[in-house]
Write a protein that holds these residues in place. Structure first.
Motif, PDB file in Angstrom:
ATOM      1  N   ASN A   2       0.832  -1.196   0.000  1.00 13.51           N
ATOM      2  CA  ASN A   2       0.000   0.000   0.000  1.00 13.51           C
ATOM      3  C   ASN A   2       0.868   1.248   0.000  1.00 13.51           C
ATOM      4  O   ASN A   2       1.920   1.275   0.634  1.00 13.51           O
ATOM      5  N   PRO A   3       0.421   2.297  -0.699  1.00  6.07           N
ATOM      6  CA  PRO A   3       1.206   3.534  -0.710  1.00  6.07           C
ATOM      7  C   PRO A   3       1.161   4.231   0.651  1.00  6.07           C
ATOM      8  O   PRO A   3       0.193   4.078   1.400  1.00  6.07           O
ATOM      9  N   LEU A   4       2.213   4.962   0.946  1.00  3.96           N
ATOM     10  CA  LEU A   4       2.255   5.775   2.159  1.00  3.96           C
ATOM     11  C   LEU A   4       1.410   7.014   1.900  1.00  3.96           C
ATOM     12  O   LEU A   4       1.643   7.740   0.935  1.00  3.96           O
ATOM     13  N   VAL A   5       0.405   7.235   2.732  1.00  2.74           N
ATOM     14  CA  VAL A   5      -0.515   8.352   2.542  1.00  2.74           C
ATOM     15  C   VAL A   5      -0.342   9.335   3.693  1.00  2.74           C
ATOM     16  O   VAL A   5      -0.399   8.961   4.861  1.00  2.74           O
ATOM     17  N   HIS A   6      -0.093  10.588   3.337  1.00  7.13           N
ATOM     18  CA  HIS A   6      -0.004  11.659   4.329  1.00  7.13           C
ATOM     19  C   HIS A   6      -1.424  12.139   4.577  1.00  7.13           C
ATOM     20  O   HIS A   6      -1.991  12.897   3.788  1.00  7.13           O
ATOM     21  N   THR A   7      -2.033  11.667   5.672  1.00  7.17           N
ATOM     22  CA  THR A   7      -3.450  11.914   5.913  1.00  7.17           C
ATOM     23  C   THR A   7      -3.747  13.391   6.161  1.00  7.17           C
ATOM     24  O   THR A   7      -2.857  14.182   6.490  1.00  7.17           O
ATOM     25  N   GLN A  11      -1.498  16.299   8.016  1.00  5.85           N
ATOM     26  CA  GLN A  11      -1.250  17.603   7.392  1.00  5.85           C
ATOM     27  C   GLN A  11      -1.706  18.733   8.312  1.00  5.85           C
ATOM     28  O   GLN A  11      -1.028  19.758   8.432  1.00  5.85           O
TER      29      GLN A  11
END
Length: 85
Positions: A2-7, A11
């Protein structure tokens, strides 16, 4: 993987920290600025410890689907370096 997501939440916290640091600087509150920076440094160190622990746990008993390159990338991230993919 899974991609790393900056939630959105992450933020928001980043923006709130930046705003607080700027406000302390603008007010020339050097003691407050130092305390806030030390708090952020402690938080970062704690997060690195948590990541290190998770990597060690994953390496000790890799679940199905974890490949060696996953572990290699995690190790590089812990060292603060990321290879070009």
């Amino acid at each position: 993987m899974n991609p790393l997501v900056h939630t959105m939440e992450a933020q928001f916290h980043g923006a709130a920290n930046a705003a607080q640091l700027r406000a302390l600087h603008a007010a020339a509150d050097w003691a407050g600025l130092l305390e806030y920076a030390l708090l952020l440094a402690e938080q970062e160190a704690s997060q690195r410890s948590q990541i290190h622990w998770l990597v060690q746990e994953a390496a000790a008993a890799p679940p199905a689907g974890v490949e060696q390159w996953h572990l290699d990338l995690a190790e590089e991230l812990l060292r603060g370096r990321r290879r070009e993919v």
